[in-house]
Design a protein around this motif. Structure first.
Motif, PDB file in Angstrom:
ATOM      1  N   ILE A 128       0.873  -1.173   0.000  1.00  0.00           N
ATOM      2  CA  ILE A 128       0.000   0.000   0.000  1.00  0.00           C
ATOM      3  C   ILE A 128       0.910   1.222   0.000  1.00  0.00           C
ATOM      4  N   MET A 129       0.848   2.001  -1.054  1.00  0.00           N
ATOM      5  CA  MET A 129       1.760   3.136  -1.155  1.00  0.00           C
ATOM      6  C   MET A 129       1.516   4.129  -0.034  1.00  0.00           C
ATOM      7  N   ARG A 130       2.583   4.654   0.509  1.00  0.00           N
ATOM      8  CA  ARG A 130       2.504   5.507   1.701  1.00  0.00           C
ATOM      9  C   ARG A 130       1.734   6.792   1.464  1.00  0.00           C
ATOM     10  N   ASP A 131       1.636   7.247   0.214  1.00  0.00           N
ATOM     11  CA  ASP A 131       0.921   8.481  -0.095  1.00  0.00           C
ATOM     12  C   ASP A 131      -0.524   8.244  -0.517  1.00  0.00           C
ATOM     13  N   THR A 141      -9.821  12.424   5.765  1.00  0.00           N
ATOM     14  CA  THR A 141      -8.958  11.890   4.712  1.00  0.00           C
ATOM     15  C   THR A 141      -7.555  12.462   4.820  1.00  0.00           C
ATOM     16  N   ALA A 142      -6.575  11.592   4.538  1.00  0.00           N
ATOM     17  CA  ALA A 142      -5.163  11.993   4.597  1.00  0.00           C
ATOM     18  C   ALA A 142      -4.333  10.886   3.973  1.00  0.00           C
ATOM     19  N   LYS A 143      -3.035  11.130   3.846  1.00  0.00           N
ATOM     20  CA  LYS A 143      -2.145  10.062   3.402  1.00  0.00           C
ATOM     21  C   LYS A 143      -2.136   8.957   4.449  1.00  0.00           C
ATOM     22  N   ILE A 144      -2.100   7.724   3.989  1.00  0.00           N
ATOM     23  CA  ILE A 144      -2.249   6.607   4.908  1.00  0.00           C
ATOM     24  C   ILE A 144      -1.119   6.541   5.928  1.00  0.00           C
ATOM     25  N   ASN A 145       0.070   7.031   5.562  1.00  0.00           N
ATOM     26  CA  ASN A 145       1.171   6.934   6.516  1.00  0.00           C
ATOM     27  C   ASN A 145       1.024   7.920   7.678  1.00  0.00           C
ATOM     28  N   ALA A 146       0.080   8.868   7.575  1.00  0.00           N
ATOM     29  CA  ALA A 146      -0.149   9.787   8.691  1.00  0.00           C
ATOM     30  C   ALA A 146      -0.806   9.074   9.873  1.00  0.00           C
ATOM     31  N   ALA A 147      -1.461   7.945   9.617  1.00  0.00           N
ATOM     32  CA  ALA A 147      -2.117   7.210  10.701  1.00  0.00           C
ATOM     33  C   ALA A 147      -1.120   6.804  11.770  1.00  0.00           C
ATOM     34  N   TYR A 148       0.076   6.436  11.354  1.00  0.00           N
ATOM     35  CA  TYR A 148       1.111   6.026  12.305  1.00  0.00           C
ATOM     36  C   TYR A 148       1.521   7.203  13.181  1.00  0.00           C
ATOM     37  N   VAL A 160      -6.061   0.288   7.926  1.00  0.00           N
ATOM     38  CA  VAL A 160      -5.936  -0.756   6.907  1.00  0.00           C
ATOM     39  C   VAL A 160      -7.133  -1.696   6.958  1.00  0.00           C
ATOM     40  N   GLU A 161      -7.602  -2.031   8.147  1.00  0.00           N
ATOM     41  CA  GLU A 161      -8.784  -2.897   8.254  1.00  0.00           C
ATOM     42  C   GLU A 161      -9.994  -2.231   7.619  1.00  0.00           C
ATOM     43  N   GLN A 162     -10.150  -0.931   7.825  1.00  0.00           N
ATOM     44  CA  GLN A 162     -11.271  -0.217   7.225  1.00  0.00           C
ATOM     45  C   GLN A 162     -11.116  -0.124   5.717  1.00  0.00           C
ATOM     46  N   LEU A 163      -9.878   0.062   5.268  1.00  0.00           N
ATOM     47  CA  LEU A 163      -9.613   0.204   3.838  1.00  0.00           C
ATOM     48  C   LEU A 163      -9.924  -1.085   3.072  1.00  0.00           C
ATOM     49  N   ARG A 325     -12.276  -2.438  -4.014  1.00  0.00           N
ATOM     50  CA  ARG A 325     -13.365  -3.315  -3.595  1.00  0.00           C
ATOM     51  C   ARG A 325     -13.133  -4.750  -4.065  1.00  0.00           C
ATOM     52  N   ALA A 326     -12.617  -4.906  -5.292  1.00  0.00           N
ATOM     53  CA  ALA A 326     -12.352  -6.252  -5.809  1.00  0.00           C
ATOM     54  C   ALA A 326     -11.253  -6.943  -4.995  1.00  0.00           C
ATOM     55  N   LEU A 327     -10.219  -6.193  -4.651  1.00  0.00           N
ATOM     56  CA  LEU A 327      -9.143  -6.746  -3.840  1.00  0.00           C
ATOM     57  C   LEU A 327      -9.656  -7.131  -2.457  1.00  0.00           C
ATOM     58  N   SER A 328     -10.483  -6.276  -1.890  1.00  0.00           N
ATOM     59  CA  SER A 328     -11.064  -6.557  -0.578  1.00  0.00           C
ATOM     60  C   SER A 328     -11.878  -7.839  -0.599  1.00  0.00           C
ATOM     61  N   GLN A 329     -12.688  -7.994  -1.618  1.00  0.00           N
ATOM     62  CA  GLN A 329     -13.520  -9.189  -1.740  1.00  0.00           C
ATOM     63  C   GLN A 329     -12.659 -10.443  -1.870  1.00  0.00           C
ATOM     64  N   SER A 330     -11.561 -10.350  -2.646  1.00  0.00           N
ATOM     65  CA  SER A 330     -10.672 -11.498  -2.837  1.00  0.00           C
ATOM     66  C   SER A 330      -9.989 -11.891  -1.527  1.00  0.00           C
TER      67      SER A 330
END
Length: 345
Positions: A128-131, A141-148, A160-163, A325-330
Protein backbone atom coordinates in the motif's frame (compact mmCIF):
# COMPACT_ATOMS: atom_id res chain seq x y z
CA UNK A 1 37.73 -97.02 15.31
CA UNK A 2 37.19 -95.77 18.77
CA UNK A 3 39.91 -93.21 18.20
CA UNK A 4 38.28 -92.02 14.92
CA UNK A 5 34.88 -91.81 16.62
CA UNK A 6 36.44 -89.88 19.40
CA UNK A 7 38.07 -87.53 16.87
CA UNK A 8 34.76 -87.06 15.02
CA UNK A 9 32.94 -86.47 18.28
CA UNK A 10 35.54 -83.96 19.28
CA UNK A 11 35.28 -82.28 15.87
CA UNK A 12 31.48 -82.23 16.11
CA UNK A 13 31.57 -80.56 19.47
CA UNK A 14 34.26 -78.13 18.36
CA UNK A 15 32.56 -77.10 15.08
CA UNK A 16 29.65 -75.21 16.66
CA UNK A 17 32.11 -73.33 18.75
CA UNK A 18 34.06 -72.28 15.66
CA UNK A 19 30.83 -71.21 13.88
CA UNK A 20 29.77 -69.18 16.88
CA UNK A 21 33.14 -67.45 16.89
CA UNK A 22 32.77 -66.56 13.21
CA UNK A 23 29.33 -65.04 13.80
CA UNK A 24 30.15 -63.17 16.97
CA UNK A 25 32.29 -60.40 15.35
CA UNK A 26 29.47 -59.70 12.87
CA UNK A 27 26.91 -59.52 15.65
CA UNK A 28 29.12 -57.32 17.75
CA UNK A 29 29.78 -55.03 14.77
CA UNK A 30 26.05 -54.79 14.02
CA UNK A 31 25.22 -53.94 17.61
CA UNK A 32 28.03 -51.42 17.75
CA UNK A 33 26.92 -49.80 14.49
CA UNK A 34 23.30 -49.51 15.59
CA UNK A 35 24.42 -48.18 18.93
CA UNK A 36 26.65 -45.64 17.25
CA UNK A 37 23.86 -44.53 14.95
CA UNK A 38 21.48 -44.16 17.87
CA UNK A 39 24.14 -42.26 19.75
CA UNK A 40 24.77 -39.94 16.80
CA UNK A 41 21.03 -39.42 16.35
CA UNK A 42 20.71 -38.56 20.02
CA UNK A 43 23.58 -36.10 19.82
CA UNK A 44 22.12 -34.51 16.68
CA UNK A 45 18.72 -34.25 18.35
CA UNK A 46 20.22 -32.65 21.42
CA UNK A 47 22.29 -30.22 19.34
CA UNK A 48 19.27 -29.36 17.16
CA UNK A 49 17.06 -28.83 20.19
CA UNK A 50 19.71 -26.67 21.81
CA UNK A 51 20.15 -24.66 18.60
CA UNK A 52 16.42 -24.14 18.08
CA UNK A 53 16.02 -23.32 21.75
CA UNK A 54 18.83 -20.78 21.41
CA UNK A 55 17.12 -19.17 18.45
CA UNK A 56 13.88 -18.97 20.40
CA UNK A 57 15.62 -17.39 23.38
CA UNK A 58 17.39 -14.91 21.08
CA UNK A 59 14.09 -13.96 19.46
CA UNK A 60 12.36 -13.57 22.83
CA UNK A 61 15.21 -11.60 24.37
CA UNK A 62 15.63 -9.11 21.55
CA UNK A 63 12.17 -8.70 20.04
CA UNK A 64 9.96 -5.99 21.47
CA UNK A 65 6.38 -7.00 22.25
CA UNK A 66 3.85 -4.33 21.32
CA UNK A 67 1.35 -3.36 23.98
CA UNK A 68 -2.24 -3.09 22.76
CA UNK A 69 -1.41 -3.01 19.03
CA UNK A 70 -4.98 -3.60 17.89
CA UNK A 71 -7.84 -1.10 17.83
CA UNK A 72 -10.79 -1.34 20.18
CA UNK A 73 -14.38 -1.55 19.04
CA UNK A 74 -15.87 -3.32 16.03
CA UNK A 75 -13.46 -5.06 13.70
CA UNK A 76 -13.81 -7.28 10.60
CA UNK A 77 -14.35 -10.99 11.21
CA UNK A 78 -11.40 -13.42 10.86
CA UNK A 79 -10.95 -15.05 7.44
CA UNK A 80 -11.11 -18.74 8.33
CA UNK A 81 -7.71 -20.42 8.44
CA UNK A 82 -6.04 -17.70 6.38
CA UNK A 83 -3.62 -15.33 8.12
CA UNK A 84 -3.28 -11.61 7.44
CA UNK A 85 -0.19 -9.95 8.88
CA UNK A 86 0.44 -6.22 8.61
CA UNK A 87 4.11 -5.41 8.03
CA UNK A 88 5.18 -1.88 8.94
CA UNK A 89 8.53 -0.36 8.06
CA UNK A 90 9.16 2.84 9.99
CA UNK A 91 11.69 5.04 11.71
CA UNK A 92 11.64 7.58 14.51
CA UNK A 93 12.95 10.38 12.27
CA UNK A 94 15.45 11.12 15.02
CA UNK A 95 18.33 9.55 13.15
CA UNK A 96 16.83 8.95 9.70
CA UNK A 97 15.09 11.69 7.76
CA UNK A 98 15.63 10.88 4.09
CA UNK A 99 12.68 12.84 2.78
CA UNK A 100 13.12 15.92 4.91
CA UNK A 101 9.49 16.17 6.03
CA UNK A 102 10.36 16.24 9.76
CA UNK A 103 7.10 14.58 10.72
CA UNK A 104 6.50 14.49 14.46
CA UNK A 105 6.11 10.97 15.81
CA UNK A 106 7.41 9.29 12.66
CA UNK A 107 5.54 7.77 9.75
CA UNK A 108 5.08 4.28 8.34
CA UNK A 109 7.20 4.53 5.21
CA UNK A 110 6.37 0.95 4.22
CA UNK A 111 3.02 -0.78 4.53
CA UNK A 112 2.51 -4.33 3.31
CA UNK A 113 -0.21 -6.83 4.02
CA UNK A 114 1.14 -10.39 4.07
CA UNK A 115 -1.73 -12.71 3.20
CA UNK A 116 -1.15 -16.39 3.92
CA UNK A 117 -4.05 -18.37 2.39
CA UNK A 118 -5.60 -21.37 4.09
CA UNK A 119 -4.10 -23.76 1.51
CA UNK A 120 -0.59 -22.40 2.30
CA UNK A 121 0.39 -22.62 -1.39
CA UNK A 122 1.66 -19.03 -1.60
CA UNK A 123 2.50 -16.00 0.45
CA UNK A 124 1.12 -12.73 -0.95
CA UNK A 125 2.60 -9.33 -0.18
CA UNK A 126 0.17 -6.51 -0.96
CA UNK A 127 1.93 -3.14 -0.91
CA UNK A 128 0.00 0.00 0.00
CA UNK A 129 1.76 3.14 -1.16
CA UNK A 130 2.50 5.51 1.70
CA UNK A 131 0.92 8.48 -0.09
CA UNK A 132 -2.40 6.71 -0.67
CA UNK A 133 -5.27 9.11 0.11
CA UNK A 134 -7.61 7.26 2.47
CA UNK A 135 -10.08 7.76 5.29
CA UNK A 136 -8.30 7.64 8.65
CA UNK A 137 -10.76 6.91 11.48
CA UNK A 138 -11.32 10.00 13.59
CA UNK A 139 -9.17 12.24 11.38
CA UNK A 140 -10.83 12.46 7.97
CA UNK A 141 -8.96 11.89 4.71
CA UNK A 142 -5.16 11.99 4.60
CA UNK A 143 -2.15 10.06 3.40
CA UNK A 144 -2.25 6.61 4.91
CA UNK A 145 1.17 6.93 6.52
CA UNK A 146 -0.15 9.79 8.69
CA UNK A 147 -2.12 7.21 10.70
CA UNK A 148 1.11 6.03 12.31
CA UNK A 149 2.00 9.57 13.34
CA UNK A 150 -1.45 10.33 14.76
CA UNK A 151 -2.27 7.05 16.47
CA UNK A 152 0.65 4.68 16.20
CA UNK A 153 0.16 1.03 15.32
CA UNK A 154 -3.45 0.69 16.56
CA UNK A 155 -4.66 3.49 14.27
CA UNK A 156 -2.59 2.12 11.39
CA UNK A 157 -4.17 -1.31 11.85
CA UNK A 158 -7.64 0.23 12.09
CA UNK A 159 -7.06 2.27 8.92
CA UNK A 160 -5.94 -0.76 6.91
CA UNK A 161 -8.78 -2.90 8.25
CA UNK A 162 -11.27 -0.22 7.23
CA UNK A 163 -9.61 0.20 3.84
CA UNK A 164 -9.66 -3.50 2.94
CA UNK A 165 -12.47 -4.73 5.21
CA UNK A 166 -10.25 -7.58 6.37
CA UNK A 167 -9.13 -8.44 9.89
CA UNK A 168 -5.44 -8.08 10.71
CA UNK A 169 -4.43 -11.19 12.68
CA UNK A 170 -0.90 -10.09 13.50
CA UNK A 171 1.30 -7.06 13.14
CA UNK A 172 5.08 -6.72 12.90
CA UNK A 173 7.04 -3.48 12.81
CA UNK A 174 10.68 -3.26 11.76
CA UNK A 175 12.77 -0.12 11.75
CA UNK A 176 14.85 0.57 8.69
CA UNK A 177 18.15 -0.17 10.41
CA UNK A 178 16.86 -3.73 10.53
CA UNK A 179 16.89 -3.90 6.73
CA UNK A 180 20.62 -3.26 6.75
CA UNK A 181 21.38 -5.66 9.63
CA UNK A 182 19.28 -8.43 8.09
CA UNK A 183 21.06 -8.03 4.75
CA UNK A 184 24.53 -8.24 6.30
CA UNK A 185 23.52 -11.26 8.40
CA UNK A 186 22.55 -13.08 5.19
CA UNK A 187 25.91 -12.28 3.61
CA UNK A 188 24.28 -9.83 1.23
CA UNK A 189 21.12 -9.98 -0.85
CA UNK A 190 20.74 -10.01 -4.63
CA UNK A 191 17.94 -7.80 -5.95
CA UNK A 192 16.63 -7.17 -9.44
CA UNK A 193 16.54 -3.48 -10.30
CA UNK A 194 14.24 -2.38 -13.11
CA UNK A 195 16.50 0.55 -14.03
CA UNK A 196 19.86 2.24 -13.44
CA UNK A 197 19.87 4.84 -10.68
CA UNK A 198 22.04 6.42 -8.02
CA UNK A 199 20.90 6.95 -4.43
CA UNK A 200 22.76 8.21 -1.37
CA UNK A 201 26.18 7.59 -2.88
CA UNK A 202 25.36 4.11 -4.21
CA UNK A 203 24.88 3.23 -7.88
CA UNK A 204 22.52 0.47 -8.96
CA UNK A 205 22.38 -1.05 -12.43
CA UNK A 206 19.45 -2.53 -14.29
CA UNK A 207 19.29 -6.24 -13.54
CA UNK A 208 20.82 -8.13 -10.60
CA UNK A 209 22.66 -6.21 -7.87
CA UNK A 210 24.28 -7.87 -4.86
CA UNK A 211 23.81 -5.50 -1.93
CA UNK A 212 25.31 -5.13 1.49
CA UNK A 213 23.36 -3.58 4.34
CA UNK A 214 23.93 0.10 3.57
CA UNK A 215 23.29 -0.41 -0.14
CA UNK A 216 20.06 -2.24 0.68
CA UNK A 217 18.92 0.63 2.87
CA UNK A 218 19.52 3.11 0.04
CA UNK A 219 17.82 0.79 -2.46
CA UNK A 220 14.56 0.43 -0.50
CA UNK A 221 14.26 4.08 0.53
CA UNK A 222 14.97 5.99 -2.68
CA UNK A 223 12.13 7.63 -4.58
CA UNK A 224 13.44 10.96 -5.88
CA UNK A 225 15.59 9.25 -8.52
CA UNK A 226 12.47 8.04 -10.34
CA UNK A 227 9.81 9.77 -12.38
CA UNK A 228 7.12 7.64 -10.71
CA UNK A 229 8.53 8.22 -7.22
CA UNK A 230 6.78 6.10 -4.64
CA UNK A 231 5.66 3.49 -7.16
CA UNK A 232 9.29 2.78 -7.99
CA UNK A 233 10.18 2.66 -4.30
CA UNK A 234 7.44 0.08 -3.71
CA UNK A 235 8.79 -2.02 -6.60
CA UNK A 236 12.28 -1.88 -5.09
CA UNK A 237 10.99 -2.83 -1.65
CA UNK A 238 9.23 -5.82 -3.15
CA UNK A 239 12.40 -6.76 -5.06
CA UNK A 240 14.39 -6.54 -1.84
CA UNK A 241 12.01 -8.77 0.10
CA UNK A 242 12.04 -11.28 -2.74
CA UNK A 243 15.85 -11.26 -2.56
CA UNK A 244 15.74 -11.79 1.21
CA UNK A 245 13.29 -14.66 0.74
CA UNK A 246 15.52 -16.30 -1.88
CA UNK A 247 18.67 -15.91 0.17
CA UNK A 248 17.03 -17.12 3.38
CA UNK A 249 15.83 -20.28 1.59
CA UNK A 250 19.16 -20.92 -0.13
CA UNK A 251 21.26 -23.94 0.76
CA UNK A 252 24.05 -21.67 1.90
CA UNK A 253 21.80 -20.23 4.60
CA UNK A 254 19.81 -23.30 5.61
CA UNK A 255 22.98 -25.37 6.11
CA UNK A 256 24.80 -22.68 8.09
CA UNK A 257 23.61 -22.55 11.72
CA UNK A 258 25.80 -19.54 12.41
CA UNK A 259 24.19 -17.56 9.61
CA UNK A 260 20.70 -18.54 10.74
CA UNK A 261 21.54 -17.43 14.26
CA UNK A 262 22.95 -14.13 13.02
CA UNK A 263 19.82 -13.54 10.93
CA UNK A 264 17.45 -14.17 13.85
CA UNK A 265 19.48 -11.88 16.11
CA UNK A 266 19.80 -9.13 13.50
CA UNK A 267 16.11 -9.22 12.69
CA UNK A 268 14.81 -9.48 16.25
CA UNK A 269 16.89 -6.53 17.48
CA UNK A 270 14.91 -4.24 15.18
CA UNK A 271 11.55 -5.98 15.37
CA UNK A 272 8.38 -5.38 17.37
CA UNK A 273 5.44 -7.80 17.18
CA UNK A 274 2.01 -8.25 18.72
CA UNK A 275 1.84 -10.56 21.77
CA UNK A 276 0.27 -13.35 19.72
CA UNK A 277 3.15 -13.51 17.24
CA UNK A 278 5.37 -15.51 19.56
CA UNK A 279 7.88 -18.27 18.82
CA UNK A 280 5.36 -21.17 18.85
CA UNK A 281 3.04 -19.26 16.51
CA UNK A 282 5.89 -18.42 14.13
CA UNK A 283 7.11 -22.03 14.26
CA UNK A 284 3.63 -23.38 13.41
CA UNK A 285 3.25 -20.91 10.57
CA UNK A 286 6.75 -21.64 9.26
CA UNK A 287 6.12 -25.39 9.37
CA UNK A 288 2.89 -24.99 7.42
CA UNK A 289 4.86 -23.11 4.73
CA UNK A 290 7.85 -25.47 4.65
CA UNK A 291 7.21 -26.60 1.07
CA UNK A 292 7.31 -23.09 -0.45
CA UNK A 293 10.14 -21.72 -2.54
CA UNK A 294 10.98 -18.22 -3.74
CA UNK A 295 8.60 -18.44 -6.71
CA UNK A 296 5.69 -18.86 -4.31
CA UNK A 297 6.16 -15.34 -2.93
CA UNK A 298 3.71 -13.14 -4.88
CA UNK A 299 4.07 -9.35 -4.68
CA UNK A 300 1.35 -6.93 -5.83
CA UNK A 301 0.49 -3.28 -5.25
CA UNK A 302 -2.91 -1.80 -4.57
CA UNK A 303 -3.99 -0.25 -7.90
CA UNK A 304 -4.08 3.53 -8.09
CA UNK A 305 -6.05 5.94 -10.25
CA UNK A 306 -3.76 8.90 -10.76
CA UNK A 307 -2.62 11.54 -8.31
CA UNK A 308 -4.03 14.67 -6.73
CA UNK A 309 -3.33 17.62 -4.45
CA UNK A 310 -5.04 18.21 -1.13
CA UNK A 311 -6.44 21.65 -0.14
CA UNK A 312 -3.35 22.23 2.00
CA UNK A 313 -1.00 21.43 -0.89
CA UNK A 314 -0.08 17.80 -0.22
CA UNK A 315 0.54 15.58 -3.22
CA UNK A 316 -1.13 12.18 -2.92
CA UNK A 317 -2.04 9.11 -4.94
CA UNK A 318 -5.67 8.21 -5.49
CA UNK A 319 -6.60 4.56 -5.10
CA UNK A 320 -8.73 2.88 -7.75
CA UNK A 321 -12.00 2.43 -5.88
CA UNK A 322 -13.34 -0.35 -8.11
CA UNK A 323 -10.13 -2.36 -7.75
CA UNK A 324 -9.99 -1.66 -4.03
CA UNK A 325 -13.36 -3.32 -3.59
CA UNK A 326 -12.35 -6.25 -5.81
CA UNK A 327 -9.14 -6.75 -3.84
CA UNK A 328 -11.06 -6.56 -0.58
CA UNK A 329 -13.52 -9.19 -1.74
CA UNK A 330 -10.67 -11.50 -2.84
CA UNK A 331 -9.01 -11.19 0.56
CA UNK A 332 -12.23 -11.86 2.46
CA UNK A 333 -13.01 -14.92 0.34
CA UNK A 334 -9.38 -16.12 0.53
CA UNK A 335 -9.18 -16.22 -3.27
CA UNK A 336 -6.44 -13.69 -3.89
CA UNK A 337 -4.81 -15.77 -6.62
CA UNK A 338 -7.76 -15.15 -8.93
CA UNK A 339 -7.36 -11.40 -8.44
CA UNK A 340 -3.61 -11.69 -9.09
CA UNK A 341 -4.18 -13.72 -12.26
CA UNK A 342 -6.51 -11.05 -13.62
CA UNK A 343 -4.07 -8.21 -12.87
CA UNK A 344 -0.61 -9.75 -13.22
CA UNK A 345 2.11 -9.53 -10.61
Amino acid sequence: MPERRADRAAAATAAPVRRQRRRRPVLVALIATVGSLLGIATVVAVVAATFVGGLARSFDEHTEVLTEPFPTGARPSPTGSAEDILLIGSDSRAALDPDGDHTAGGRSDTLMLAHVPADRRHVYLVSIMRDSWVEIPGHGTAKINAAYSWGGIPLTVQTVEQLLDVRIDHVAEIDFAGFASMTDALGGVTVQSSTDFTARGHHFTQGPNHLDGQQALAFVRERYAFSDGDQARVRNQQAFLRGVFQQALSRGTLTDPGRIGDLVTAMSEHLAVDPGLDVPTIARLGWSLRHLDADDLVTVTMPIDGSGTSPDGQSFVRLNELERRALSQSLRSDDLQRWVDSHGR
